[in-house]
Design a protein around this motif. Structure first.
Motif, PDB file in Angstrom:
ATOM      1  N   VAL A 183      14.179   1.456  10.454  1.00 36.42           N
ATOM      2  CA  VAL A 183      14.178   0.101  11.020  1.00 36.42           C
ATOM      3  C   VAL A 183      15.247  -0.736  10.333  1.00 36.42           C
ATOM      4  CG1 VAL A 183      11.780   0.102  11.762  1.00 36.42           C
ATOM      5  CG2 VAL A 183      12.326  -0.566   9.414  1.00 36.42           C
ATOM      6  N   PRO A 184      15.919  -1.623  11.074  1.00 33.45           N
ATOM      7  CA  PRO A 184      16.903  -2.530  10.501  1.00 33.45           C
ATOM      8  C   PRO A 184      16.254  -3.890  10.236  1.00 33.45           C
ATOM      9  CG  PRO A 184      17.118  -2.561  12.863  1.00 33.45           C
ATOM     10  CD  PRO A 184      15.961  -1.645  12.563  1.00 33.45           C
ATOM     11  N   PRO A 185      16.952  -4.791   9.514  1.00 31.79           N
ATOM     12  CA  PRO A 185      16.453  -6.162   9.397  1.00 31.79           C
ATOM     13  C   PRO A 185      16.254  -6.787  10.781  1.00 31.79           C
ATOM     14  CG  PRO A 185      18.218  -5.782   7.821  1.00 31.79           C
ATOM     15  CD  PRO A 185      18.162  -4.567   8.707  1.00 31.79           C
ATOM     16  N   GLY A 186      15.197  -7.567  10.913  1.00 33.76           N
ATOM     17  CA  GLY A 186      14.826  -8.156  12.194  1.00 33.76           C
ATOM     18  C   GLY A 186      13.597  -7.512  12.810  1.00 33.76           C
ATOM     19  N   ALA A 187      13.238  -6.308  12.346  1.00 33.59           N
ATOM     20  CA  ALA A 187      12.047  -5.635  12.872  1.00 33.59           C
ATOM     21  C   ALA A 187      10.782  -6.360  12.406  1.00 33.59           C
ATOM     22  CB  ALA A 187      12.028  -4.174  12.410  1.00 33.59           C
ATOM     23  N   GLU A 188       9.707  -6.157  13.161  1.00 34.31           N
ATOM     24  CA  GLU A 188       8.418  -6.764  12.815  1.00 34.31           C
ATOM     25  C   GLU A 188       7.580  -5.760  12.035  1.00 34.31           C
ATOM     26  OE1 GLU A 188       6.211  -8.497  15.953  1.00 34.31           O
ATOM     27  OE2 GLU A 188       7.633 -10.145  16.262  1.00 34.31           O
ATOM     28  N   ALA A 189       6.993  -6.235  10.949  1.00 33.69           N
ATOM     29  CA  ALA A 189       6.198  -5.376  10.080  1.00 33.69           C
ATOM     30  C   ALA A 189       4.742  -5.802  10.103  1.00 33.69           C
ATOM     31  CB  ALA A 189       6.733  -5.440   8.656  1.00 33.69           C
ATOM     32  N   ILE A 190       3.876  -4.835   9.868  1.00 31.47           N
ATOM     33  CA  ILE A 190       2.452  -5.091   9.649  1.00 31.47           C
ATOM     34  C   ILE A 190       2.200  -4.819   8.170  1.00 31.47           C
ATOM     35  CG2 ILE A 190       0.093  -4.387  10.174  1.00 31.47           C
ATOM     36  CD1 ILE A 190       1.122  -3.436  12.900  1.00 31.47           C
ATOM     37  N   VAL A 191       1.663  -5.803   7.473  1.00 31.55           N
ATOM     38  CA  VAL A 191       1.413  -5.689   6.039  1.00 31.55           C
ATOM     39  C   VAL A 191      -0.088  -5.792   5.799  1.00 31.55           C
ATOM     40  CG1 VAL A 191       1.799  -6.705   3.771  1.00 31.55           C
ATOM     41  CG2 VAL A 191       3.676  -6.598   5.419  1.00 31.55           C
ATOM     42  N   GLU A 192      -0.639  -4.780   5.193  1.00 30.44           N
ATOM     43  CA  GLU A 192      -2.062  -4.762   4.849  1.00 30.44           C
ATOM     44  C   GLU A 192      -2.205  -4.765   3.325  1.00 30.44           C
ATOM     45  OE1 GLU A 192      -4.287  -2.436   8.503  1.00 30.44           O
ATOM     46  OE2 GLU A 192      -3.575  -1.260   6.783  1.00 30.44           O
ATOM     47  N   PHE A 193      -2.777  -5.846   2.808  1.00 24.89           N
ATOM     48  CA  PHE A 193      -3.075  -5.924   1.377  1.00 24.89           C
ATOM     49  C   PHE A 193      -4.356  -5.132   1.106  1.00 24.89           C
ATOM     50  CE2 PHE A 193      -0.073  -9.269   1.693  1.00 24.89           C
ATOM     51  CZ  PHE A 193       0.360  -9.604   0.415  1.00 24.89           C
ATOM     52  N   VAL A 194      -4.326  -4.366   0.013  1.00 24.08           N
ATOM     53  CA  VAL A 194      -5.482  -3.541  -0.338  1.00 24.08           C
ATOM     54  C   VAL A 194      -5.836  -3.805  -1.795  1.00 24.08           C
ATOM     55  CG1 VAL A 194      -6.450  -1.218  -0.477  1.00 24.08           C
ATOM     56  CG2 VAL A 194      -4.748  -1.762   1.293  1.00 24.08           C
ATOM     57  N   TYR A 195      -7.061  -4.362  -2.022  1.00 20.18           N
ATOM     58  CA  TYR A 195      -7.556  -4.547  -3.385  1.00 20.18           C
ATOM     59  C   TYR A 195      -8.497  -3.412  -3.708  1.00 20.18           C
ATOM     60  CZ  TYR A 195     -10.245  -6.358  -7.321  1.00 20.18           C
ATOM     61  OH  TYR A 195     -10.870  -6.492  -8.527  1.00 20.18           O
ATOM     62  N   SER A 196      -8.132  -2.612  -4.721  1.00 20.30           N
ATOM     63  CA  SER A 196      -8.917  -1.419  -5.037  1.00 20.30           C
ATOM     64  C   SER A 196      -9.681  -1.589  -6.342  1.00 20.30           C
ATOM     65  CB  SER A 196      -7.992  -0.196  -5.127  1.00 20.30           C
ATOM     66  OG  SER A 196      -6.944  -0.437  -6.064  1.00 20.30           O
ATOM     67  N   GLY A 197     -10.331  -2.746  -6.498  1.00 20.65           N
ATOM     68  CA  GLY A 197     -11.156  -2.976  -7.667  1.00 20.65           C
ATOM     69  C   GLY A 197     -12.500  -2.289  -7.533  1.00 20.65           C
ATOM     70  N   PRO A 198     -13.516  -2.736  -8.286  1.00 18.98           N
ATOM     71  CA  PRO A 198     -14.851  -2.123  -8.202  1.00 18.98           C
ATOM     72  C   PRO A 198     -15.422  -2.220  -6.784  1.00 18.98           C
ATOM     73  CG  PRO A 198     -14.677  -3.551 -10.134  1.00 18.98           C
ATOM     74  CD  PRO A 198     -13.456  -3.799  -9.311  1.00 18.98           C
ATOM     75  N   GLY A 199     -16.104  -1.180  -6.358  1.00 18.71           N
ATOM     76  CA  GLY A 199     -16.696  -1.173  -5.023  1.00 18.71           C
ATOM     77  C   GLY A 199     -15.706  -0.725  -3.972  1.00 18.71           C
ATOM     78  N   GLU A 200     -16.053  -1.026  -2.727  1.00 21.88           N
ATOM     79  CA  GLU A 200     -15.205  -0.652  -1.606  1.00 21.88           C
ATOM     80  C   GLU A 200     -13.913  -1.457  -1.608  1.00 21.88           C
ATOM     81  OE1 GLU A 200     -15.563   1.663   0.802  1.00 21.88           O
ATOM     82  OE2 GLU A 200     -17.238   2.400  -0.395  1.00 21.88           O
ATOM     83  N   PRO A 201     -12.798  -0.852  -1.177  1.00 24.70           N
ATOM     84  CA  PRO A 201     -11.539  -1.607  -1.106  1.00 24.70           C
ATOM     85  C   PRO A 201     -11.674  -2.820  -0.189  1.00 24.70           C
ATOM     86  CG  PRO A 201     -11.132   0.739  -0.858  1.00 24.70           C
ATOM     87  CD  PRO A 201     -12.616   0.558  -0.782  1.00 24.70           C
ATOM     88  N   ILE A 202     -10.969  -3.880  -0.535  1.00 24.75           N
ATOM     89  CA  ILE A 202     -10.928  -5.102   0.274  1.00 24.75           C
ATOM     90  C   ILE A 202      -9.546  -5.155   0.925  1.00 24.75           C
ATOM     91  CG2 ILE A 202     -11.042  -7.619   0.251  1.00 24.75           C
ATOM     92  CD1 ILE A 202     -12.863  -7.383  -2.206  1.00 24.75           C
ATOM     93  N   ILE A 203      -9.537  -5.259   2.245  1.00 29.05           N
ATOM     94  CA  ILE A 203      -8.278  -5.149   2.993  1.00 29.05           C
ATOM     95  C   ILE A 203      -8.111  -6.395   3.864  1.00 29.05           C
ATOM     96  CG2 ILE A 203      -6.977  -3.809   4.686  1.00 29.05           C
ATOM     97  CD1 ILE A 203      -8.574  -1.353   3.801  1.00 29.05           C
ATOM     98  N   GLN A 204      -6.907  -6.952   3.864  1.00 29.77           N
ATOM     99  CA  GLN A 204      -6.560  -8.047   4.772  1.00 29.77           C
ATOM    100  C   GLN A 204      -5.219  -7.722   5.414  1.00 29.77           C
ATOM    101  OE1 GLN A 204      -6.007 -11.972   3.049  1.00 29.77           O
ATOM    102  NE2 GLN A 204      -6.459 -12.988   4.992  1.00 29.77           N
ATOM    103  N   ARG A 205      -5.138  -7.928   6.697  1.00 33.10           N
ATOM    104  CA  ARG A 205      -3.963  -7.530   7.471  1.00 33.10           C
ATOM    105  C   ARG A 205      -3.193  -8.761   7.938  1.00 33.10           C
ATOM    106  NH1 ARG A 205      -3.758  -2.954  12.182  1.00 33.10           N
ATOM    107  NH2 ARG A 205      -1.999  -3.763  13.400  1.00 33.10           N
TER     108      ARG A 205
END
Length: 463
Positions: A183-205
């Motif tokens: 992909v070149p600059p200008g493309a659209e990205a999907i970014v998913e943050f993943v917190y992998s602390g205690p318990g199940e991962p916490i994800i925000q998109r």
């Protein structure tokens, strides 16, 4: 008498014009060479400091403990206004907080399905004054207790697109990730943050972030990311495939997002931890100030000023084991101001050696010339004293000849240096002064040699 001696010295030099002319040219060449080397030493020392400063040698890191997130922003603002400080940044570094990101791009779609390629990396949240080449530092000891206690600067060198901090709807990714996806600059990205602390991962998109640029990172994790393929059917993620052989664990290679986006995710994680009944304190705090002094030479003063400010705010200075509300000042493991000053000193020492060598050659030449003059005029010394000249007048007579030759050499060097941009007025004056002192100290014993003896002894030796 002095005027008569001057005319006599001029007439004597005129008779030996070839020897005198060659001596003048040799002295002029020596002065020009010394001036050139002195200017080059200063120039190269400046270039050394500039290269180190471009690589972050004017930067030091303040590790903080027990300081709230909003207070860190206030501290960064206060430090940034100090006289010896150029900037102070407090970036969000995901690798310290068990936070990673999955960045993906659409590569195929039809009415029923979409396919994405992406990579898992670390994440870096920055504000508008962040310097990509100088403001990203990681202490690998916090990630791996077996690693040495040292902060390592990892320049992010923008290769394509815009070299600026992103807005909340923009992102920069490593060039290896962009090349892998295609992909070149200008493309659209999907970014998913993943917190992998205690318990199940916490994800925000976060959808629709515009790719504004790519970069290469100079560091141990350069090009180290975890690729994946994702299959989506009818708007739902169905399958994500990650190659087991490509599992890398934690990496310091980041994508770069706006700090506001990072703060939004931290707030989301805190709410989710509260909902789960877990204390939000499990989320590691931001603990780093990256301070850049106004110059390499001002780093010690900037460190002292920052330390006074932090003590005034109720923080104690601690060593590697920090506790309570405390701070620790750390220099980067590479490209710090001490390394820069040492390299500058090496350049100066090497240049001074060559200047000293040139002055030594000038001293030998001046002394040799005077020895030749004294030996060829040995009988004249005895005759001049025998007809009534005092030793002081004889010394003045031959000293005037030497001064005329030396002055002519300086004048020629000054004229020749006018069109030479590599020789400054200051370096020429210093070179001329060093040449005069060197030549005088080398020639004075030779000039005194014949006048120490009586006229009868001088005439007897010349017979």
């Amino acid at each position: 008498m002095s005027r008569g001696l001057l005319w006599l010295a001029l007439a004597d030099l005129g008779q030996a014009w070839l020897r005198s002319g060659l001596a003048v040219l040799a002295i002029a060449a020596a002065i020009l060479a010394v001036a050139f080397f002195a200017g080059q030493i200063k120039l190269h020392q400046g270039e050394v400091l500039a290269s180190y400063e471009a690589a972050g040698a004017a930067t030091f890191v303040v590790q903080l403990t027990g300081v709230a997130d909003d207070e860190i922003d206030a501290l960064a603002d206060s430090v940034g206004t100090m006289g010896d400080v150029r900037s102070a940044e407090a970036p969000y570094i995901g690798i310290k907080r068990n936070i990673a990101v999955d960045t993906s791009f659409l590569v195929f779609r039809n009415e029923r399905q979409q396919e994405y390629l992406g990579a898992r990396t670390s994440v870096l949240g920055v504000d508008r004054n962040f310097d990509f080449a100088r403001d990203y530092y990681v202490d690998f000891h916090e990630i791996n207790p077996q690693a040495p206690q040292m902060v390592l600067g990892m320049p992010l060198l923008v290769t394509t697109g815009e070299a600026r901090p992103p807005s909340p709807q923009e992102v920069l990714v490593p060039s290896g990730v962009a090349d892998y996806v295609g992909v070149p600059p200008g493309a659209e990205a999907i970014v998913e943050f993943v917190y992998s602390g205690p318990g199940e991962p916490i994800i925000q998109r976060f959808d629709g972030l515009r790719l504004i640029g790519t970069f290469d990172m100079a560091g141990p994790d350069q090009g180290r990311f975890e690729p994946f393929w994702r299959y989506n059917a009818k708007g739902q993620d169905v399958l994500t495939v990650r190659a087991e052989a490509a599992r890398i664990g934690r990496t310091s290679l980041p994508i770069v997002v706006n700090g506001e986006l990072f703060r939004d995710f931290l707030s989301f994680v805190a709410r989710e931890l509260t909902r789960r009944g877990s204390p939000a304190a499990l989320l590691p705090e931001r603990d780093q100030l990256v301070v850049r002094a106004s110059s390499i030479g001002n780093v010690p003063r900037a460190e002292a000023a920052v330390e006074r400010l932090l003590r005034d705010r109720g923080l104690d200075r601690e060593g590697d084991e920090q506790r309570g509300r405390s701070f620790c000042l750390r220099l980067p493991g590479r490209n710090n101001f001490r390394s820069a000053l040492q390299e500058q000193e090496k350049v100066g020492s090497g240049g001074a050696f060559f200047v000293a060598l040139l002055l030594m050659l000038l001293a030998i030449g001046a002394a040799g010339l005077q020895v030749q003059v004294v030996l060829s005029r040995w009988r004249d010394y005895g005759i001049l004293q025998a007809v009534g000249f005092t030793p002081g007048q004889v010394l003045l007579y031959y000293g005037l000849q030497f001064a005329l030759v030396l002055g002519s050499g300086i004048a020629i060097a000054a004229i020749v240096s006018v069109p030479m941009s590599s020789i400054s007025e200051t370096s020429l004056i210093v070179a001329a002064g060093l040449a005069v002192l060197t030549a005088c100290f080398a020639s004075l014993p030779v000039l005194l040699w014949p006048v120490w003896r009586s006229p009868a002894e001088v005439l007897r030796d010349a017979a």
